[in-house]
Write a protein that holds these residues in place. Structure first.
Motif, PDB file in Angstrom:
ATOM      1  N   TYR A 193       0.788  -1.236   0.000  1.00  7.11           N
ATOM      2  CA  TYR A 193       0.000   0.000   0.000  1.00  7.11           C
ATOM      3  C   TYR A 193       0.820   1.286   0.000  1.00  7.11           C
ATOM      4  N   LEU A 194       1.776   1.401   0.874  1.00  4.45           N
ATOM      5  CA  LEU A 194       2.460   2.685   1.037  1.00  4.45           C
ATOM      6  C   LEU A 194       3.580   2.922   0.041  1.00  4.45           C
ATOM      7  N   ARG A 195       4.195   1.850  -0.383  1.00  2.00           N
ATOM      8  CA  ARG A 195       5.362   1.970  -1.259  1.00  2.00           C
ATOM      9  C   ARG A 195       5.052   2.849  -2.464  1.00  2.00           C
ATOM     10  N   PRO A 196       5.915   3.847  -2.725  1.00  2.00           N
ATOM     11  CA  PRO A 196       5.681   4.718  -3.878  1.00  2.00           C
ATOM     12  C   PRO A 196       5.675   3.900  -5.159  1.00  2.00           C
ATOM     13  N   GLY A 197       4.754   4.231  -6.032  1.00  2.00           N
ATOM     14  CA  GLY A 197       4.695   3.530  -7.307  1.00  2.00           C
ATOM     15  C   GLY A 197       3.692   2.407  -7.334  1.00  2.00           C
ATOM     16  N   VAL A 198       3.104   2.115  -6.183  1.00  2.00           N
ATOM     17  CA  VAL A 198       2.096   1.055  -6.139  1.00  2.00           C
ATOM     18  C   VAL A 198       0.849   1.520  -6.869  1.00  2.00           C
ATOM     19  N   ARG A 199       0.420   0.720  -7.830  1.00  2.00           N
ATOM     20  CA  ARG A 199      -0.812   1.026  -8.558  1.00  2.00           C
ATOM     21  C   ARG A 199      -1.903   0.156  -7.996  1.00  2.00           C
ATOM     22  N   ARG A 200      -3.063   0.742  -7.858  1.00  2.00           N
ATOM     23  CA  ARG A 200      -4.148   0.008  -7.217  1.00  2.00           C
ATOM     24  C   ARG A 200      -5.421   0.110  -8.029  1.00  2.00           C
ATOM     25  N   GLY A 201      -6.160  -0.999  -8.058  1.00  2.00           N
ATOM     26  CA  GLY A 201      -7.408  -1.033  -8.796  1.00  2.00           C
ATOM     27  C   GLY A 201      -7.184  -0.931 -10.285  1.00  2.00           C
TER      28      GLY A 201
ATOM     29  N   ALA B 129      -0.672 -19.259 -16.301  1.00  2.00           N
ATOM     30  CA  ALA B 129      -0.649 -20.534 -17.025  1.00  2.00           C
ATOM     31  C   ALA B 129       0.773 -21.090 -17.067  1.00  2.00           C
ATOM     32  N   LYS B 130       1.716 -20.165 -17.090  1.00  2.00           N
ATOM     33  CA  LYS B 130       3.113 -20.571 -17.201  1.00  2.00           C
ATOM     34  C   LYS B 130       3.735 -20.859 -15.828  1.00  2.00           C
ATOM     35  N   LEU B 131       3.438 -19.998 -14.879  1.00  2.00           N
ATOM     36  CA  LEU B 131       4.133 -20.057 -13.583  1.00  2.00           C
ATOM     37  C   LEU B 131       3.317 -20.672 -12.460  1.00  2.00           C
ATOM     38  N   GLY B 132       2.003 -20.769 -12.671  1.00  2.00           N
ATOM     39  CA  GLY B 132       1.164 -21.240 -11.576  1.00  2.00           C
ATOM     40  C   GLY B 132       0.968 -20.145 -10.531  1.00  2.00           C
ATOM     41  N   ASN B 133       0.750 -20.564  -9.300  1.00  2.00           N
ATOM     42  CA  ASN B 133       0.430 -19.594  -8.245  1.00  2.00           C
ATOM     43  C   ASN B 133       1.669 -18.879  -7.687  1.00  2.00           C
ATOM     44  N   ARG B 134       2.586 -18.581  -8.524  1.00  2.00           N
ATOM     45  CA  ARG B 134       3.784 -17.858  -8.071  1.00  2.00           C
ATOM     46  C   ARG B 134       3.517 -16.367  -8.195  1.00  2.00           C
ATOM     47  N   TRP B 135       2.738 -15.881  -7.258  1.00  2.00           N
ATOM     48  CA  TRP B 135       2.212 -14.514  -7.370  1.00  2.00           C
ATOM     49  C   TRP B 135       3.313 -13.463  -7.356  1.00  2.00           C
ATOM     50  N   SER B 136       4.275 -13.694  -6.545  1.00  2.00           N
ATOM     51  CA  SER B 136       5.356 -12.694  -6.475  1.00  2.00           C
ATOM     52  C   SER B 136       6.132 -12.650  -7.790  1.00  2.00           C
ATOM     53  N   LYS B 137       6.269 -13.814  -8.404  1.00  2.00           N
ATOM     54  CA  LYS B 137       6.951 -13.859  -9.701  1.00  2.00           C
ATOM     55  C   LYS B 137       6.115 -13.134 -10.758  1.00  2.00           C
ATOM     56  N   ILE B 138       4.844 -13.419 -10.748  1.00  2.00           N
ATOM     57  CA  ILE B 138       3.937 -12.778 -11.702  1.00  2.00           C
ATOM     58  C   ILE B 138       3.952 -11.269 -11.497  1.00  2.00           C
ATOM     59  N   ALA B 139       3.968 -10.868 -10.242  1.00  2.00           N
ATOM     60  CA  ALA B 139       3.940  -9.433  -9.923  1.00  2.00           C
ATOM     61  C   ALA B 139       5.158  -8.705 -10.487  1.00  2.00           C
ATOM     62  N   LYS B 140       6.254  -9.434 -10.617  1.00  2.00           N
ATOM     63  CA  LYS B 140       7.478  -8.797 -11.132  1.00  2.00           C
ATOM     64  C   LYS B 140       7.309  -8.333 -12.574  1.00  2.00           C
ATOM     65  N   TYR B 141       6.394  -8.991 -13.273  1.00  2.00           N
ATOM     66  CA  TYR B 141       6.146  -8.619 -14.667  1.00  2.00           C
ATOM     67  C   TYR B 141       5.138  -7.476 -14.785  1.00  2.00           C
ATOM     68  N   LEU B 142       4.562  -7.112 -13.681  1.00  2.00           N
ATOM     69  CA  LEU B 142       3.550  -6.059 -13.682  1.00  2.00           C
ATOM     70  C   LEU B 142       3.983  -4.951 -12.735  1.00  2.00           C
ATOM     71  N   PRO B 143       4.759  -4.016 -13.251  1.00  2.00           N
ATOM     72  CA  PRO B 143       5.293  -2.949 -12.402  1.00  2.00           C
ATOM     73  C   PRO B 143       4.195  -2.214 -11.652  1.00  2.00           C
TER      74      PRO B 143
ATOM     75  N   ARG C  51       2.213  -3.419  -9.497  1.00  2.00           N
ATOM     76  CA  ARG C  51       1.194  -4.320  -8.960  1.00  2.00           C
ATOM     77  C   ARG C  51       1.811  -5.194  -7.878  1.00  2.00           C
ATOM     78  N   THR C  52       1.031  -5.497  -6.874  1.00  2.00           N
ATOM     79  CA  THR C  52       1.528  -6.337  -5.801  1.00  2.00           C
ATOM     80  C   THR C  52       1.035  -7.763  -5.978  1.00  2.00           C
ATOM     81  N   ASP C  53       1.780  -8.681  -5.406  1.00  2.00           N
ATOM     82  CA  ASP C  53       1.363 -10.075  -5.493  1.00  2.00           C
ATOM     83  C   ASP C  53      -0.009 -10.264  -4.869  1.00  2.00           C
ATOM     84  N   ASN C  54      -0.247  -9.522  -3.807  1.00  2.00           N
ATOM     85  CA  ASN C  54      -1.538  -9.639  -3.124  1.00  2.00           C
ATOM     86  C   ASN C  54      -2.683  -9.224  -4.044  1.00  2.00           C
ATOM     87  N   GLU C  55      -2.485  -8.160  -4.753  1.00  2.00           N
ATOM     88  CA  GLU C  55      -3.535  -7.668  -5.639  1.00  2.00           C
ATOM     89  C   GLU C  55      -3.796  -8.657  -6.771  1.00  2.00           C
ATOM     90  N   ILE C  56      -2.725  -9.173  -7.322  1.00  2.00           N
ATOM     91  CA  ILE C  56      -2.851 -10.132  -8.408  1.00  2.00           C
ATOM     92  C   ILE C  56      -3.540 -11.404  -7.915  1.00  2.00           C
TER      93      ILE C  56
END
Length: 207
Positions: free
Chosen positions: A71-79, A94-108, A110-115
């Motif tokens: 939430y607080l970290r600058p640059g966090v996009r929400r909604g 489909a490629k990584l499965g439930n590796r949310w933190s990995k997926i989040a890395k591809y979406l600047p 965005r947080t793993d929690n949001e995804i």
DNA sequence: AACTATGGCAACCGCCATCGA
DNA sequence: CTCGATGGCGGTTGCCATAGT
């Protein structure tokens, strides 16, 4: 429907026990956000237990870390997850499965929690729909158990998973004229609100 | 108007990996 | 090598607004 749209969600009042105790739980107050924000701006991230103690927050280090990252970290996009982002999430899942933190890395931004939340919402909706369409294939759907998360491995081959994943996107979101979801007002006070407050707080140098 | 169901999200929990003493 | 502290991650829960009945 968006809880945060109205921005009038009431702040949870901590129980007396919590107030008296050494560790606070539940939603963060604006004051706590400000304290954490100021502290990290001045001292940097890391050593979260120290952050929790030194800042004077009655929170665990884990809680501080989570609040900062999500939430607080600058640059966090929400909604407002765009169609492109949805597609990317689906493909990556489909490629990584439930590796949310990995997926989040591809979406600047965005947080793993949001995804994770996005995926769960989409998946549950899909499961619900498909189960109502096919009564022979009833999959018990329990709102509270949240038990219907489908992983890439659940789906067998990745291509099969991808087919399913593609169908998760609502028709409206697959068009180029994707109807942008209303900007959620999110956490009742905006993170941006903390910046001027932080600045007003005085002599701290913003990194 | 009152009640229930649902959607959405923040935050907690528990497990695991890493690291330093 | 062992053990405790710490941080990261995925899963889960609880709360609340709103839509539906």
């Amino acid at each position: 429907m968006d809880t945060k749209k109205t921005g009038i969600r009431k702040e949870r009042i901590p129980s007396q026990k919590e107030e008296e105790g050494t560790v606070r739980k539940g939603p963060w107050t604006m004051e706590e956000d400000l304290i954490l924000f100021n502290y990290i701006i001045n001292h940097g991230e890391g050593l979260w237990n120290s952050v929790a103690k030194a800042s004077g927050l009655k929170r665990t280090g884990k809680s501080c870390r989570l609040r900062w990252l999500n939430y607080l970290r600058p640059g966090v996009r929400r909604g407002n997850i765009t169609a492109e982002e949805q597609l990317l999430i689906i493909r990556l899942h489909a490629k990584l499965g439930n590796r949310w933190s990995k997926i989040a890395k591809y979406l600047p931004g965005r947080t793993d929690n949001e995804i994770k939340n996005f995926w769960r919402t989409k998946t549950q909706r899909h499961v619900k729909l498909s189960s109502s369409e096919n009564t022979n294939n009833i999959r018990h759907y329990s709102r509270n158990s949240h038990s219907s998360v489908i992983t890439a491995t659940d789906q067998g081959s990745s291509s099969k998973g991808f087919d399913m994943a593609e169908s998760l996107i609502s028709p409206a979101t697959t068009t180029t004229s994707f109807h942008v979801m209303e900007q959620s007002n999110d956490s009742y006070w905006n993170v941006e609100d903390l910046w001027p407050l932080q600045l007003l707080n005085g002599d701290h140098q913003v990194i």
